[in-house]
Write a protein that holds these residues in place. Structure first.
Motif, PDB file in Angstrom:
ATOM      1  N   LEU A 417       0.585  -1.564   0.138  1.00 47.14           N
ATOM      2  CA  LEU A 417       0.311   0.832  -0.207  1.00 47.14           C
ATOM      3  C   LEU A 417       1.005   1.103   0.251  1.00 47.14           C
ATOM      4  O   LEU A 417       1.683   1.475   0.631  1.00 47.14           O
ATOM      5  CB  LEU A 417      -0.855   0.168   1.140  1.00 47.14           C
ATOM      6  N   LYS A 418       0.324   2.463  -0.314  1.00 43.95           N
ATOM      7  CA  LYS A 418       1.159   3.528  -0.714  1.00 43.95           C
ATOM      8  C   LYS A 418       0.117   4.549  -0.457  1.00 43.95           C
ATOM      9  O   LYS A 418      -1.067   4.472  -1.636  1.00 43.95           O
ATOM     10  CB  LYS A 418       1.865   3.305  -2.012  1.00 43.95           C
ATOM     11  N   VAL A 419      -0.161   5.701   0.352  1.00 39.86           N
ATOM     12  CA  VAL A 419      -0.770   6.947   0.512  1.00 39.86           C
ATOM     13  C   VAL A 419       0.189   7.746  -0.001  1.00 39.86           C
ATOM     14  O   VAL A 419       1.151   8.018   0.872  1.00 39.86           O
ATOM     15  CB  VAL A 419      -1.177   6.113   1.397  1.00 39.86           C
ATOM     16  N   VAL A 420      -0.292   8.982  -0.231  1.00 44.53           N
ATOM     17  CA  VAL A 420       0.208  10.574  -0.963  1.00 44.53           C
ATOM     18  C   VAL A 420      -0.317  10.867  -0.632  1.00 44.53           C
ATOM     19  O   VAL A 420      -1.526  11.839  -1.877  1.00 44.53           O
ATOM     20  CB  VAL A 420       0.993  10.492  -2.095  1.00 44.53           C
ATOM     21  N   LEU A 421      -0.260  11.885  -0.046  1.00 48.88           N
ATOM     22  CA  LEU A 421      -1.552  12.992   0.316  1.00 48.88           C
ATOM     23  C   LEU A 421      -0.029  14.913  -1.081  1.00 48.88           C
ATOM     24  O   LEU A 421       1.150  14.150  -0.188  1.00 48.88           O
ATOM     25  CB  LEU A 421      -1.005  13.318   1.606  1.00 48.88           C
ATOM     26  N   SER A 422      -1.358  15.499  -1.133  1.00 51.51           N
ATOM     27  CA  SER A 422      -0.093  16.500  -2.244  1.00 51.51           C
ATOM     28  C   SER A 422      -0.856  17.531  -2.177  1.00 51.51           C
ATOM     29  O   SER A 422      -2.617  17.701  -2.090  1.00 51.51           O
ATOM     30  CB  SER A 422       0.211  15.856  -3.484  1.00 51.51           C
ATOM     31  N   PHE A 423      -0.155  19.099  -2.710  1.00 56.22           N
ATOM     32  CA  PHE A 423      -0.210  20.392  -3.187  1.00 56.22           C
ATOM     33  C   PHE A 423       0.161  21.005  -3.807  1.00 56.22           C
ATOM     34  O   PHE A 423       1.185  20.609  -3.049  1.00 56.22           O
ATOM     35  CB  PHE A 423      -0.332  20.876  -0.969  1.00 56.22           C
ATOM     36  N   GLN A 424      -0.944  21.530  -4.442  1.00 54.88           N
ATOM     37  CA  GLN A 424       0.408  22.161  -5.491  1.00 54.88           C
ATOM     38  C   GLN A 424      -0.496  23.512  -5.499  1.00 54.88           C
ATOM     39  O   GLN A 424      -1.938  24.245  -5.918  1.00 54.88           O
ATOM     40  CB  GLN A 424      -0.051  21.700  -6.924  1.00 54.88           C
ATOM     41  N   TYR A 425      -0.056  24.587  -5.214  1.00 55.46           N
ATOM     42  CA  TYR A 425      -0.201  26.221  -5.261  1.00 55.46           C
ATOM     43  C   TYR A 425       0.906  25.977  -7.063  1.00 55.46           C
ATOM     44  O   TYR A 425       1.705  26.669  -7.427  1.00 55.46           O
ATOM     45  CB  TYR A 425       0.566  26.673  -4.340  1.00 55.46           C
ATOM     46  N   ARG A 426      -0.220  26.717  -7.836  1.00 57.30           N
ATOM     47  CA  ARG A 426       0.276  27.632  -9.592  1.00 57.30           C
ATOM     48  C   ARG A 426      -0.138  28.880  -9.388  1.00 57.30           C
ATOM     49  O   ARG A 426      -1.883  28.844  -9.686  1.00 57.30           O
ATOM     50  CB  ARG A 426      -0.142  26.647 -10.654  1.00 57.30           C
ATOM     51  N   LYS A 427       1.109  28.963  -9.996  1.00 54.21           N
ATOM     52  CA  LYS A 427      -0.039  30.806 -10.771  1.00 54.21           C
ATOM     53  C   LYS A 427       1.331  31.463 -11.980  1.00 54.21           C
ATOM     54  O   LYS A 427       1.813  30.543 -12.391  1.00 54.21           O
ATOM     55  CB  LYS A 427       1.168  32.109  -9.826  1.00 54.21           C
ATOM     56  N   ILE A 428      -0.027  31.666 -12.638  1.00 54.65           N
ATOM     57  CA  ILE A 428      -0.013  32.295 -14.322  1.00 54.65           C
ATOM     58  C   ILE A 428      -0.136  33.284 -14.501  1.00 54.65           C
ATOM     59  O   ILE A 428      -1.000  34.062 -14.237  1.00 54.65           O
ATOM     60  CB  ILE A 428      -0.975  31.486 -15.654  1.00 54.65           C
ATOM     61  N   SER A 429       1.280  33.885 -15.036  1.00 53.32           N
ATOM     62  CA  SER A 429       1.120  35.109 -15.612  1.00 53.32           C
ATOM     63  C   SER A 429       1.066  35.131 -17.595  1.00 53.32           C
ATOM     64  O   SER A 429       1.456  35.001 -18.220  1.00 53.32           O
ATOM     65  CB  SER A 429       2.837  35.985 -15.352  1.00 53.32           C
ATOM     66  N   SER A 430      -0.112  35.216 -18.123  1.00 51.69           N
ATOM     67  CA  SER A 430      -0.404  35.252 -19.240  1.00 51.69           C
ATOM     68  C   SER A 430      -1.478  36.438 -19.282  1.00 51.69           C
ATOM     69  O   SER A 430      -2.326  36.708 -18.576  1.00 51.69           O
ATOM     70  CB  SER A 430      -1.035  34.381 -20.275  1.00 51.69           C
ATOM     71  N   PRO A 431      -1.258  36.968 -20.792  1.00 46.91           N
ATOM     72  CA  PRO A 431      -2.781  38.224 -21.379  1.00 46.91           C
ATOM     73  C   PRO A 431      -3.693  37.833 -21.603  1.00 46.91           C
ATOM     74  O   PRO A 431      -4.318  38.392 -22.416  1.00 46.91           O
ATOM     75  CB  PRO A 431      -1.022  38.851 -22.943  1.00 46.91           C
TER      76      PRO A 431
END
Length: 460
Positions: A417-431
């Motif tokens: 068994l494998k358990v993974v908790l992940s968090f991602q914050y993404r910021k995009i700079s685009s017209p």
């Protein structure tokens, strides 16, 4: 007492026992190096020394003695000697492999597989893993089956990765602005258009099942054939998806730990984009080749190139990616990696997105803290598009920055068994107003492997 002879000493005389073991080692392993294997301690001597002598002798001494016994066709005695050695060197991967080899040589494959199972889930060196696969292939054949069930669920701010509220002003010089100028009676080219899409945030659930057929015989080539199915069933209606794929992989082992890897994948999928009555069907093909070069016990470099094509009624996407990845991992508490990738893509069909060139930079560190493993990574992407969007006057640039963290509890090396908790914050700079300015995603992934035999060892 001359060389080659060991006196019978009572077990309570530990200092005499230590001296006897040291004298025996000096006599049996002289300083000069010879091509022949060293003489070995006989079973009677081992019984005289007992368990108290095991800490005195290094595990390398026992390995040489076991090798000599196996060379003489005395596999059962080699196995007994290895059991004594294991009481003092329980964490020695070499001794566990030697025990498994001695058990297989003496016709006791059940014991051999039992010892190999003790290493399952451990991060062992590639050379050790291949020796274990050789022993396992002799006992139970080179083919294995692995059924992997994976469930990933979490919250996503946008299930389609688009902004919900769009404020759009046509740029002078763009194709749409010119059309509005010619049709001024129907649209005002200077108007700010405000578009509001359907709510697209919510809980996303991906269920995946794969059936791996792996060929592992400890030789120069490894193969695997893996059919896979997945179902996407988010809590919000209108965003369901499903698909199938078939992946074929081959790996060639070279001298010095180098490896060449090949991958071929094909499949199809269907995704809804917010309308439950309509879905987009697509097909994909992927071809990948990679090369792994170790640089000592700490560093390894991974050079790869892959080509990916996705075809649907909406677009015809071609992607070509070349990447270089450096991994630093000695197997201790701290590990790290850094990656550089260059990508070229071209798109056709009625989709509005043009082709682009992109450069990715990424780096991460990992911490092994007893019962938990923590990972941090930083990803940056710079993308330049080859043509202008209909509402932009010129080709634009987009920059993406992503920060992530993963948390994985240590469930033991024998756990499937494998358990993974992940968090991602993404910021995009685009017209491009359709791109979300930022997203925050939180996911929990649970994976379980059903194996009909002791599975392949993880690579270091």
């Amino acid at each position: 007492m001359g060389c080659g002879l060991v006196a019978v000493i009572r077990r309570d005389q530990r200092h005499h026992l230590l001296f006897a073991a040291l004298v025996y080692g000096v006599c049996q392993f002289p300083a000069q190096v010879t091509a022949e294997p060293p003489p070995v301690m006989t079973t009677s001597v081992v019984s005289e020394l007992g368990d108290a002598a095991a800490p005195v002798l290094a595990d390398n001494w026992f390995l040489q003695a076991m090798w000599a016994l196996l060379h003489q066709g005395r596999a059962a005695e080699a196995y007994q000697l290895g059991q004594i050695a294991l009481t003092a060197h329980a964490d020695s991967t070499e001794l566990i492999l030697a025990l498994a080899y001695a058990a297989e040589a003496s016709g006791r494959c059940i014991l051999a597989l039992h010892h190999l199972a003790e290493l399952a889930g451990s991060a062992v060196m590639t050379s050790h893993r291949r020796r274990a696969e050789l022993i396992q292939a002799r006992c139970s054949g080179p083919w294995r089956r692995e059924v992997t069930f994976r469930l990933a669920t979490g919250y996503r701010q946008s299930l389609v990765d688009r902004a919900r509220l769009v404020s759009l002003r046509l740029q002078p010089g763009s194709a749409a602005h010119g059309l509005c100028v010619r049709l001024r009676g129907l649209c005002d080219p200077n108007t700010m258009f405000r578009l509001e899409g359907a709510p697209a945030s919510g809980i996303d659930i991906w269920t995946q099942l794969s059936l791996g057929h792996l060929f592992r015989d400890g030789g120069d080539w490894d193969f695997s054939i893996t059919p896979e199915i997945f179902v996407r069933s988010p809590r919000r209606n209108g965003y369901r998806g499903d698909g199938v794929s078939l992946r074929v992989e081959a790996q060639r082992h070279l001298e010095g730990g180098k490896q060449v890897r090949f991958l071929l994948e094909t499949g199809g999928a269907r995704f809804q984009q917010g309308d439950a009555a309509r879905s987009i069907a697509q097909r994909h093909r992927k071809l990948e080749i990679g090369f792994v070069m170790p640089h000592g016990d700490l560093l390894a470099s991974h050079l790869g190139h892959h080509r990916h094509r996705v075809v649907s009624g909406w677009l015809d996407l071609h992607r070509r990616v070349t990447d270089l990845r450096l991994v630093a991992d000695r197997g201790g508490m701290l590990s790290g990696w850094a990656q550089l990738a260059v990508e070229r893509s071209s798109q056709g069909g009625p989709g509005l997105m043009p082709g682009s060139r992109a450069r990715d930079h990424a780096a991460g560190v990992g911490l092994r803290l007893g019962r938990v493993q923590i990972g941090f990574h930083q990803f940056r992407r710079s993308e330049k598009f080859a043509a202008a969007l209909p509402y932009l006057a010129a080709p634009h640039h987009a920059r993406t920055r992503q920060t992530g963290m993963t948390l994985a509890p240590d469930l033991g090396r024998r756990s499937n068994l494998k358990v993974v908790l992940s968090f991602q914050y993404r910021k995009i700079s685009s017209p491009d107003p359709y791109r979300p300015r930022s997203t925050k995603n939180l996911f929990l992934t649970v994976e379980y492997k059903f194996k009909d035999r002791p599975g392949p060892l993880s690579r270091k």
